[in-house]
Enzyme design. Structure first.
Site, PDB file in Angstrom:
ATOM      1  CG  ASP A 107      39.244  37.437  40.742  1.00  0.00           C
ATOM      2  OD1 ASP A 107      39.871  36.769  39.891  1.00  0.00           O
ATOM      3  OD2 ASP A 107      39.800  38.096  41.636  1.00  0.00           O
ATOM      4  CE  LYS A 116      42.997  38.454  43.411  1.00  0.00           C
ATOM      5  NZ  LYS A 116      42.055  37.358  43.217  1.00  0.00           N
TER       6      LYS A 116
END
Ligand code: ATR
Length: 276
Positions: free
Chosen positions: A116, A82
């Site tokens: 997220d 990420k």
């Protein structure tokens, strides 16, 4: 129906098929994103295809160039990439850039963002855990940075613990988090919410938590999901603590990615049924 499950992957990135969307990560075989997104496309009659692609550390840039060349429209990013993907991107939204964590990419303009954090906050609303709930976040990687920042911005007092303590301290300082303290032991006393944002369970490792210290009504929340999970949630349950896995989070972040890419309302129920 009629769609070959073999295309769900995982594929080594050099052998990735021509498709529209994919999730990349290492490990990746546990991912339920392909079944979730493909079920959504099918429910809406869209002729799109989502697969999973194994990308080892250090090969992210090369792999993304390759997938772009194959015509992929969007990529989801999971552990441990990420942060690394940001080097490949042309631009990303302000939140993703601040927390250095991107889980969703639009390939056309190499634009990254983070679903997220908003997805996680949405699941807290469903769990009835309002701002003000004292929260312990475990971990200081990409997922933790996104989640801790969103929690802090929304008014959750935070303790942050990481196996490597300096990283938790750096996180609080760098992100200038309000009402947040890095702690050296994962002490759950006083916490109404305990979030496991480490990848310990992927390695089959346990976290040193004393569940006897939990306060009544505390919730243990693991951002991961899957059958191999999860000593964290098992131990929490045994200690009488409500255990919540990351499946609702998976669906919520996937729905946000779907809507960003496809520009239609995501069929949440269909996606939820596909991953249960
Ligand atoms: P992610 O994108 O999921 O956050 P990451 O950036 O690689 O992945 O971060 C992984 C996190 O899990 C880190 O906080 C890591 O702790 P370290 O900083 O000490 O490496 C944590 N982690 C991984 N394995 C762990 C284990 N066995 N016990 C405790 N923490 C662990």
């Amino acid at each position: 129906m009629g769609i070959s499950k073999e295309l769900d992957g995982p594929f080594p990135w050099r052998e990735a098929p021509v498709a529209d969307y994919a999730v990349i990560g290492d490990p990746i075989s546990h991912s339920r994103s392909p079944q979730m997104h493909n079920a959504a496309y099918q429910a809406l009659g869209l002729t799109l295809r989502y697969t999973s692609v194994h990308v080892p550390r250090g090969e992210v840039t090369e792999a993304l160039d390759h997938l772009k060349g194959l015509g992929y429209k969007g990529i989801n990013v999971t552990v441990p990439h990420k942060e690394e993907v940001i080097d490949w991107l042309g631009d990303c939204d302000a939140f993703a850039s601040r927390v250095r964590s991107v889980n969703t990419i639009r390939m056309a303009d190499k634009f990254g963002f983070n679903t997220d954090a908003p997805a996680f906050m949405e699941t807290l609303r469903l769990l009835n855990l309002p701002p003000g709930t004292p929260t312990l976040v475990l971990g200081a990687g990409g997922s933790s940075r996104a989640i801790a920042t969103a929690l802090s911005e929304d008014g959750y007092p935070l303790h942050i613990w990481n196996r490597t303590p300096g990283k938790a301290r750096a996180l609080v300082k760098e992100l200038d988090l309000e009402d947040a303290l890095a702690i050296d032991t994962p002490d759950i006393r006083g916490a109404g919410l305990i979030v496991n944002a480490t990848s310990a369970s992927l390695a089959g490792e346990r976290l040193p938590i004393n569940w006897d210290d939990a306060i009544p009504g505390a919730v243990a929340y693991d951002v991961m999901y899957g059958a191999a999970l999860n000593s964290f949630l098992d131990e929490a349950s045994l200690g009488g603590v409500r255990a919540v896995d990351g499946l609702a989070l998976l669906v919520m972040q996937g729905a946000l990615a779907f809507e960003f890419w496809v520009k239609k309302n995501a069929p949440h129920e269909v996606m939820w049924e596909a991953v249960r």
